[in-house]
Design an enzyme around this catalytic site. Sequence first.
Site, short mmCIF file in Angstrom:
data_model
loop_
_atom_site.label_atom_id
_atom_site.label_comp_id
_atom_site.label_asym_id
_atom_site.label_seq_id
_atom_site.Cartn_x
_atom_site.Cartn_y
_atom_site.Cartn_z
N PRO A 85 0.82 -1.22 0.00
CA PRO A 85 0.00 0.00 0.00
C PRO A 85 0.85 1.27 0.00
O PRO A 85 0.38 2.33 -0.40
CB PRO A 85 -0.83 -0.11 1.29
CG PRO A 85 -0.22 -1.19 2.10
CD PRO A 85 0.61 -2.04 1.20
N GLU A 112 2.49 -7.83 8.36
CA GLU A 112 2.85 -6.40 8.28
C GLU A 112 3.76 -6.12 7.09
O GLU A 112 4.30 -5.02 6.96
CB GLU A 112 3.52 -5.95 9.57
CG GLU A 112 2.61 -5.97 10.79
CD GLU A 112 1.33 -5.16 10.59
OE1 GLU A 112 1.40 -4.06 10.01
OE2 GLU A 112 0.26 -5.64 11.01
N ARG A 154 -3.32 -8.63 -20.75
CA ARG A 154 -4.21 -8.23 -21.84
C ARG A 154 -3.54 -7.25 -22.81
O ARG A 154 -4.07 -7.00 -23.89
CB ARG A 154 -5.56 -7.72 -21.33
CG ARG A 154 -5.53 -6.49 -20.52
CD ARG A 154 -6.91 -6.25 -19.90
NE ARG A 154 -7.95 -5.97 -20.88
CZ ARG A 154 -8.06 -4.82 -21.55
NH1 ARG A 154 -7.20 -3.85 -21.34
NH2 ARG A 154 -9.04 -4.65 -22.43
N ASP A 169 -9.11 1.73 -24.95
CA ASP A 169 -9.51 1.61 -23.55
C ASP A 169 -9.23 2.89 -22.76
O ASP A 169 -8.35 3.67 -23.13
CB ASP A 169 -8.70 0.50 -22.87
CG ASP A 169 -9.35 -0.86 -23.04
OD1 ASP A 169 -10.57 -0.91 -23.26
OD2 ASP A 169 -8.62 -1.86 -22.96
N1 SAM Z 1 1.54 -2.76 7.42
C1 SAM Z 1 1.39 -2.48 6.04
C2 SAM Z 1 1.15 -0.99 5.84
O1 SAM Z 1 0.53 -0.36 6.68
O2 SAM Z 1 1.54 -0.46 4.78
C3 SAM Z 1 0.19 -3.26 5.49
C4 SAM Z 1 0.50 -4.70 5.28
S1 SAM Z 1 -0.83 -5.54 4.49
C5 SAM Z 1 -1.83 -6.03 5.83
C6 SAM Z 1 -0.08 -7.06 3.95
C7 SAM Z 1 0.30 -7.11 2.51
O3 SAM Z 1 -0.83 -6.89 1.69
C8 SAM Z 1 1.31 -6.10 2.05
O4 SAM Z 1 2.62 -6.49 2.37
C9 SAM Z 1 1.08 -6.11 0.56
O5 SAM Z 1 1.71 -7.20 -0.06
C10 SAM Z 1 -0.42 -6.33 0.47
N2 SAM Z 1 -1.22 -5.11 0.24
C11 SAM Z 1 -2.08 -4.56 1.11
N3 SAM Z 1 -2.67 -3.48 0.60
C12 SAM Z 1 -2.18 -3.32 -0.64
C13 SAM Z 1 -2.40 -2.36 -1.68
N4 SAM Z 1 -3.24 -1.35 -1.54
N5 SAM Z 1 -1.73 -2.52 -2.83
C14 SAM Z 1 -0.86 -3.54 -3.00
N6 SAM Z 1 -0.61 -4.48 -2.04
C15 SAM Z 1 -1.25 -4.38 -0.88
#
Ligand code: SAM
Length: 239
Positions: A85, A112, A154, A169
């Site tokens: 994220p 995490e 795609r 698109d």
């Molecule tokens: N502690 C992290 C933070 O606050 O940024 C969040 C970890 S999340 C619970 C676990 C995993 O989900 C991340 O390591 C990532 O691989 C994935 N993930 C969660 N949200 C995401 C997003 N918006 N985009 C891409 N991957 C995401």
Amino acid sequence: MRIDIVTIFPDYLAPLELSLVGKARSEGLIEIGVHDLRDAATDRHRSVDDEPYGGGPGMVMSPQPWGDLLDPLVTDSTLLVVPSPSGRRFDQVTAQDWSQREHLVIACGRYEGIDSRVMAHYAQRCEVAEVGIGDYVLAGGEVAALVIVEAVTRLLPGVVGNARSVIEDSFAPGEMEGLVEGPVFTRPPVWRDQAVPEVLLSGNHAEIARWRHEQALARTQRMRPDLVGPDVNAPEAQE
Ligand code: SAM
């Protein structure tokens, strides 16, 4: 092109057998490998996580299984994609760029996230891209991996039957760059008292192209003003 995906939930990636991506795989247009991170764990519980240094809630994915699993997968031409994220936003321009690459490895985090030294280490061996798919937090990187694989696949030559549909698109580089697509219609010409816009039945391709572009711009202004700025001709909203 080849994509390797590393996850602790290989079954989560089962949809990659289906639909457009599944067909592209069976036609040899893309190779996809799915790897279970727990295969690289060294204890009998197949652990891949540990408590965070500095304390705090949750667990962090340990570097050892990641290193052992990634070492044989990564070459200097690999793009290592780490969904997060906190990463740069994944978008159509990125998908277009990655569709030209020969090898992606997608490292799906859980808990995490992955110990930061993993990304720092591989950044010395190949290109590493940390990308987010939106401003929200998922439980793991698998859904992001599905999004990335489908968006990239795609765009590969031969995957979408009519190549023009990819060019026209939303967000496509060229005329649609920075725009979302306008409304679309099919038969019948009238449904529940709503008629299809006359111009689409006219057979005048230049007029239709102009109308579609105007509609794309209007819809982008309405739905995504962040992309083009608000419509200066729109009536002011009442307080
Ligand atoms: N502690 C992290 C933070 O606050 O940024 C969040 C970890 S999340 C619970 C676990 C995993 O989900 C991340 O390591 C990532 O691989 C994935 N993930 C969660 N949200 C995401 C997003 N918006 N985009 C891409 N991957 C995401």
